[in-house]
Scaffold this motif. Sequence first.
Motif, PDB file in Angstrom:
ATOM      1  N   ASN A 124       0.861  -1.182   0.000  1.00 37.77           N
ATOM      2  CA  ASN A 124       0.000   0.000   0.000  1.00 37.77           C
ATOM      3  C   ASN A 124       0.891   1.224   0.000  1.00 37.77           C
ATOM      4  N   VAL A 125       0.324   2.359  -0.354  1.00 36.04           N
ATOM      5  CA  VAL A 125       1.157   3.533  -0.556  1.00 36.04           C
ATOM      6  C   VAL A 125       1.770   4.042   0.748  1.00 36.04           C
ATOM      7  N   ARG A 126       1.081   3.906   1.858  1.00 37.02           N
ATOM      8  CA  ARG A 126       1.666   4.342   3.129  1.00 37.02           C
ATOM      9  C   ARG A 126       2.876   3.492   3.491  1.00 37.02           C
ATOM     10  N   ARG A 127       2.789   2.213   3.242  1.00 39.67           N
ATOM     11  CA  ARG A 127       3.934   1.331   3.508  1.00 39.67           C
ATOM     12  C   ARG A 127       5.116   1.721   2.635  1.00 39.67           C
ATOM     13  N   SER A 128       4.855   2.005   1.363  1.00 33.17           N
ATOM     14  CA  SER A 128       5.933   2.401   0.451  1.00 33.17           C
ATOM     15  C   SER A 128       6.592   3.691   0.911  1.00 33.17           C
ATOM     16  N   VAL A 154       1.280  18.588  -5.855  1.00 37.71           N
ATOM     17  CA  VAL A 154       1.928  17.601  -6.723  1.00 37.71           C
ATOM     18  C   VAL A 154       1.077  16.343  -6.707  1.00 37.71           C
ATOM     19  N   PHE A 155       0.936  15.711  -7.862  1.00 41.05           N
ATOM     20  CA  PHE A 155       0.189  14.455  -7.941  1.00 41.05           C
ATOM     21  C   PHE A 155       1.111  13.339  -8.412  1.00 41.05           C
ATOM     22  N   ILE A 156       1.150  12.244  -7.644  1.00 41.43           N
ATOM     23  CA  ILE A 156       1.933  11.059  -7.990  1.00 41.43           C
ATOM     24  C   ILE A 156       1.005   9.860  -7.878  1.00 41.43           C
ATOM     25  N   PRO A 157       0.689   9.146  -8.960  1.00 43.04           N
ATOM     26  CA  PRO A 157      -0.229   7.999  -8.869  1.00 43.04           C
ATOM     27  C   PRO A 157       0.282   6.952  -7.885  1.00 43.04           C
ATOM     28  N   LYS A 158      -0.566   6.551  -6.969  1.00 35.35           N
ATOM     29  CA  LYS A 158      -0.144   5.590  -5.945  1.00 35.35           C
ATOM     30  C   LYS A 158       0.264   4.259  -6.562  1.00 35.35           C
ATOM     31  N   GLU A 159      -0.351   3.895  -7.703  1.00 34.06           N
ATOM     32  CA  GLU A 159      -0.006   2.621  -8.359  1.00 34.06           C
ATOM     33  C   GLU A 159       1.454   2.630  -8.820  1.00 34.06           C
ATOM     34  N   ASP A 160       1.932   3.793  -9.275  1.00 30.36           N
ATOM     35  CA  ASP A 160       3.323   3.887  -9.722  1.00 30.36           C
ATOM     36  C   ASP A 160       4.290   3.737  -8.554  1.00 30.36           C
TER      37      ASP A 160
END
Length: 444
Positions: free
Chosen positions: A260-264, A365-371
């Motif tokens: 998940n994005v928080r873990r990353s 800023v927008f960064i897609p979480k999937e990326d």
Amino acid sequence: MATTKPMIITLSFIIFFFILLNSQRSDLNPDCSNRWIHIRNLPTQFNLDLLSSCSHFPLFTDFCPYLTNHGLGPKTHNHSHSWFRTDPFMLELIFHRRMLDYPCLTSDPSAASAVFLPYYAALDSLRFLYGPDLNSSSHHGLTLFQFLQTHHSKIWDSRHGHDHFLVMARPAWDFSQPISIHQPPIWGTSFLELPEFYNITVLTLESRTWPWQEQAVPYPTSFHPPNTAFFDSWVSRVRRSRRTTLMLFAGGGGISASPNVRRSIRLECDNNSTNLRIRNGSSGYSKLCEFVDCSYGICEHDPIRFMRPMLKSSFCLQPPGDTPTRRSTFDSIVAGCIPVFFEDQSAKSQYGWHLPEEQYGEFSVFIPKEDVVFKGLRVLDVLMSIPRGEVRRMRDKVLEMMPRVMYRKHGSSLALKNKKDAFDIAVEGTLQRIKSRLKEVGMK
């Protein structure tokens, strides 16, 4: 020995509240054309009485201390004028108090463009979420509707509720449990699923994507200036603050093994805590990433814990959690820290009244979480690639947006009232939405 329940609401507070509640202006003001609002006089069971239940729900933080200062909460310290330990779930009380300062109130509902229902829906929902009415959550709101139908029913019937609006200080999902008895029980009440309330406009902390009547409004931060001197002083401090940290994440979660994005983000932050000057002496940053652990709600009423690090950071990461939106988004704007979003539902598709969609590229800023989660894109690489001049322009835009997301203190100075804040923009948006809706359904 049994202790007495804390009586946060003093008798003088209640008397003052009722004096204001019943002192709606009826004087004609040419500036109030199409802006008149009537505050519906509801029995105290729908608002003030609910405040006395502040310590009744053991699964919910005792919110008694945060009722002070008409919902702004206690001051962060005795000499503070602008900073409070505000609980975002007090928005209903904050909004009600600010409505009493609204310059275009009328005691004549037939002359009003909109009718405000001072119903503390989120506080009332606690008995369905945690209390004795847990198994009857589909009844939430029915008592209010019965009152509207039986007391001065012409106010409701004249436009079938299309001109009514209220505030719900929780995400809309908390009021979206299906009514059908065939559905298994899920979290929440069914207030927004009741056909009786389909016509009203509802201001929530987070909206769903499809119902027309919901509109998200900013979470209250802890910053509530009373005049322009304190507001301008804070803006000056934010502007001159040295940004020695590239990016900051203030929050919890991210400790599960599942991607998940928080873990990353937490892994990236842990792996890049070295001194940046060793690697890149021209960067101007002494730290790549700072993590402020706000697990278990420890930051919720302690703005100093996260505001100081935000003042030192260029970018504040806003990954979704249990729900897409975060109060931290608005805290970061108040701190002049550029928000970084990972999905549109976190803000862009939520707060269109306060943060216009076409301006997001100017202040965030927008960064897609999937990326980030599945393609190995490093957040710090994206942020480091932004030219310093562009970062300065984005921060200037953040400062420009600050008044739009703060709720100034009630009874503030006339000069500060000339700066539209979150409340002002919410009321304007509501009036416009009701006007458009009435035209759509063929009502005046």
